[in-house]
Design a protein around this motif. Structure first.
Motif, PDB file in Angstrom:
ATOM      1  N   TYR A 111      65.349 -11.389  29.527  1.00 60.91           N
ATOM      2  CA  TYR A 111      63.968 -11.206  29.976  1.00 60.91           C
ATOM      3  C   TYR A 111      63.028 -10.643  28.905  1.00 60.91           C
ATOM      4  CZ  TYR A 111      64.975 -12.537  34.780  1.00 60.91           C
ATOM      5  OH  TYR A 111      65.317 -13.249  35.906  1.00 60.91           O
ATOM      6  N   PRO A 112      63.486  -9.779  28.004  1.00 58.58           N
ATOM      7  CA  PRO A 112      62.565  -9.340  26.940  1.00 58.58           C
ATOM      8  C   PRO A 112      62.013 -10.504  26.119  1.00 58.58           C
ATOM      9  CG  PRO A 112      64.418  -7.845  27.067  1.00 58.58           C
ATOM     10  CD  PRO A 112      64.748  -8.990  27.975  1.00 58.58           C
ATOM     11  N   LYS A 113      62.861 -11.505  25.837  1.00 52.23           N
ATOM     12  CA  LYS A 113      62.389 -12.685  25.103  1.00 52.23           C
ATOM     13  C   LYS A 113      61.414 -13.497  25.952  1.00 52.23           C
ATOM     14  CE  LYS A 113      63.899 -16.808  22.611  1.00 52.23           C
ATOM     15  NZ  LYS A 113      65.070 -17.636  22.178  1.00 52.23           N
ATOM     16  N   PRO A 119      54.450  -9.201  31.364  1.00 55.90           N
ATOM     17  CA  PRO A 119      55.083  -7.883  31.352  1.00 55.90           C
ATOM     18  C   PRO A 119      56.289  -7.777  32.287  1.00 55.90           C
ATOM     19  CG  PRO A 119      53.030  -7.805  32.579  1.00 55.90           C
ATOM     20  CD  PRO A 119      53.087  -9.160  31.942  1.00 55.90           C
ATOM     21  N   SER A 142      59.493 -12.304  28.228  1.00 59.61           N
ATOM     22  CA  SER A 142      58.273 -11.502  28.258  1.00 59.61           C
ATOM     23  C   SER A 142      57.431 -11.722  27.004  1.00 59.61           C
ATOM     24  CB  SER A 142      58.633 -10.022  28.395  1.00 59.61           C
ATOM     25  OG  SER A 142      57.476  -9.216  28.349  1.00 59.61           O
ATOM     26  N   ARG A 143      58.092 -11.715  25.837  1.00 60.13           N
ATOM     27  CA  ARG A 143      57.368 -11.909  24.574  1.00 60.13           C
ATOM     28  C   ARG A 143      56.824 -13.326  24.459  1.00 60.13           C
ATOM     29  NH1 ARG A 143      61.977  -9.173  22.711  1.00 60.13           N
ATOM     30  NH2 ARG A 143      62.833 -11.141  21.913  1.00 60.13           N
ATOM     31  N   THR A 144      57.635 -14.301  24.827  1.00 57.30           N
ATOM     32  CA  THR A 144      57.251 -15.705  24.668  1.00 57.30           C
ATOM     33  C   THR A 144      56.030 -16.058  25.513  1.00 57.30           C
ATOM     34  OG1 THR A 144      59.536 -16.341  24.192  1.00 57.30           O
ATOM     35  CG2 THR A 144      58.041 -18.096  24.903  1.00 57.30           C
ATOM     36  N   TYR A 145      55.997 -15.570  26.731  1.00 58.93           N
ATOM     37  CA  TYR A 145      54.947 -15.970  27.675  1.00 58.93           C
ATOM     38  C   TYR A 145      53.912 -14.875  27.928  1.00 58.93           C
ATOM     39  CZ  TYR A 145      58.167 -19.822  28.507  1.00 58.93           C
ATOM     40  OH  TYR A 145      58.987 -20.916  28.345  1.00 58.93           O
ATOM     41  N   GLN A 146      54.077 -13.738  27.233  1.00 60.78           N
ATOM     42  CA  GLN A 146      53.141 -12.614  27.390  1.00 60.78           C
ATOM     43  C   GLN A 146      53.049 -12.167  28.854  1.00 60.78           C
ATOM     44  OE1 GLN A 146      51.421 -11.049  24.543  1.00 60.78           O
ATOM     45  NE2 GLN A 146      53.224 -12.153  23.803  1.00 60.78           N
ATOM     46  N   LYS A 200      67.753  -7.045  29.879  1.00 57.51           N
ATOM     47  CA  LYS A 200      68.240  -7.348  28.530  1.00 57.51           C
ATOM     48  C   LYS A 200      69.337  -8.412  28.545  1.00 57.51           C
ATOM     49  CE  LYS A 200      70.344  -5.122  24.484  1.00 57.51           C
ATOM     50  NZ  LYS A 200      70.848  -3.821  23.933  1.00 57.51           N
ATOM     51  N   SER A 250      53.474 -11.021  36.416  1.00 54.77           N
ATOM     52  CA  SER A 250      54.416  -9.983  35.996  1.00 54.77           C
ATOM     53  C   SER A 250      55.779 -10.249  36.628  1.00 54.77           C
ATOM     54  CB  SER A 250      53.915  -8.594  36.394  1.00 54.77           C
ATOM     55  OG  SER A 250      53.724  -8.509  37.790  1.00 54.77           O
TER      56      SER A 250
END
Length: 364
Positions: free
Chosen positions: A97-99, A107, A101-105, A93, A77
């Motif tokens: 970091y949101p990208k 949180p 977070s999504r790319t590597y799963q 943002k 995390s």
């Protein structure tokens, strides 16, 4: 890697540099258990990108995540809290970091929204992130930079982002130093990887970066900050929380016991081009193809001399850089191994700012 090791790498590509550190220390073996929960704690004190010298380069975080996942670690995390009055989510943002977070799963955990556990050390009770306290392996990713209240910030102070805003305010009323030491007794990092690429000269929120193109890693947060202080031209006594943390048993800051391991040489760096406050200090230098790490240390040394009104005593420019390798001139003075042919020279590749200060004072 043991507690007395300081691993250093130079360059301008944070992802490549981070990977080199991780492989040299064998992070996978350090953590061991593939089921361990791992928290990455960057510095996102304000919602700005790293170019200003305030926040951790996000590619450092990406490199660590990729390394960990390649080695079978999947309970990762990213945990952080901006300073009081600023938005952690906005900091996430603007730095992408949101990208991530999504790319590597992986949180994103905003400590401002986390549950807290009350902990008391040295008579100070604080609200600490439940996530941070329960994580198995904490990787602290501070920026080495100046600070208007504590002179510098690195590993120990970066842990302040693990607190509630109420506790952050309380820390300031107590003068920061003693509570920072106490916080690290509650929970200090298992590994520190310092972003020393272009930390700000004076302020936590950035705006006047000094390019040094350097990263280093330590297990011991006290040793880490002792070393960071020396790079910025501070004595340990100038940063009281370092000694206070050592007294509480957080770590050991004696640099004479440290094993400094350079993975490469700073001569690979691009020349440093200072701006702003650093540009004013640079007027006292005569640089020729100077490496960023060496020149950045000199800027910090000149800043410390200016703070005690001794910069005016520097009567001649300080030579620095690879352009002096073949120069033999007894009338000039310089710092760094490249200037060893001058009349007076401080060797080292690169010499620390604290050593530069002592050398320059002897010229007066």
């Amino acid at each position: 890697m043991n507690r007395h090791d300081i691993l250093i790498t130079y360059g301008s590509e944070p992802k490549t540099m981070t990977r080199a550190l991780l492989e040299r220390m064998d992070l996978a073996a350090m953590i061991g258990d593939r089921k361990a929960s791992i928290a990455l704690k960057p510095n996102l004190v304000v919602a700005v990108t790293p170019e200003g010298g305030a926040t951790t380069h996000p590619q450092i975080v990406v490199a660590i995540i990729e390394y960990l996942q390649e080695h079978g670690f999947n309970h990762i995390s990213i945990v952080e809290s901006a300073w009081v009055g600023d938005s952690t989510k906005e900091g996430f943002k603007v730095n992408g970091y949101p990208k991530i977070s999504r790319t590597y799963q992986v949180p994103l955990i905003d400590v401002k929204d986390d549950a807290y556990i009350h902990k008391t050390v040295d008579g100070i009770t604080m609200e600490v992130s439940k996530t941070i306290l329960e994580t198995d392996f904490l990787i602290n990713l501070p920026v080495l930079k100046g600070h208007c209240q504590t002179a510098m910030t690195c590993a120990l102070k970066n842990m302040k982002g693990c607190l509630s805003d109420r506790s952050k305010r309380m820390f300031h009323t107590l003068g920061l130093h003693r509570p920072i030491a106490a916080l690290n007794k509650v929970r200090s990092a298992d590994l520190v990887i310092v972003d020393g690429i272009n930390g700000d000269l004076d302020f936590e929120e950035g705006g006047n970066p000094v390019q040094t193109n350097r990263m280093f890693a330590c297990i011991d947060s006290v040793l880490c900050d002792s070393y960071g202080a020396s790079l910025m031209g501070f004595e340990r006594k100038d940063i009281p929380y370092i000694g206070m943390a050592e007294a509480l048993g957080v770590g050991e800051g004696d640099l004479d016991k440290a094993e400094v391991i350079q993975l490469n040489q700073p001569s690979d760096e691009a020349p440093f081009h200072p701006t702003g406050r650093a540009g004013y200090l640079a007027k006292h230098t005569n640089a020729d193809s100077a490496c960023s790490a060496c020149y950045g240390n000199l800027i910090h040394a000149l800043k410390r001399l200016d703070e005690v009104n001794r910069l005016k005593n520097v009567k001649q420019q300080i030579c620095i850089g690879q352009g002096y390798k073949q120069v033999n001139d007894p009338s000039k003075v310089g710092v760094g191994i490249c200037t060893r042919g001058l009349g007076k020279s401080l060797t080292g590749c690169p010499p620390k700012a604290i050593d530069m200060i002592k050398f320059i004072k002897e010229l007066e």
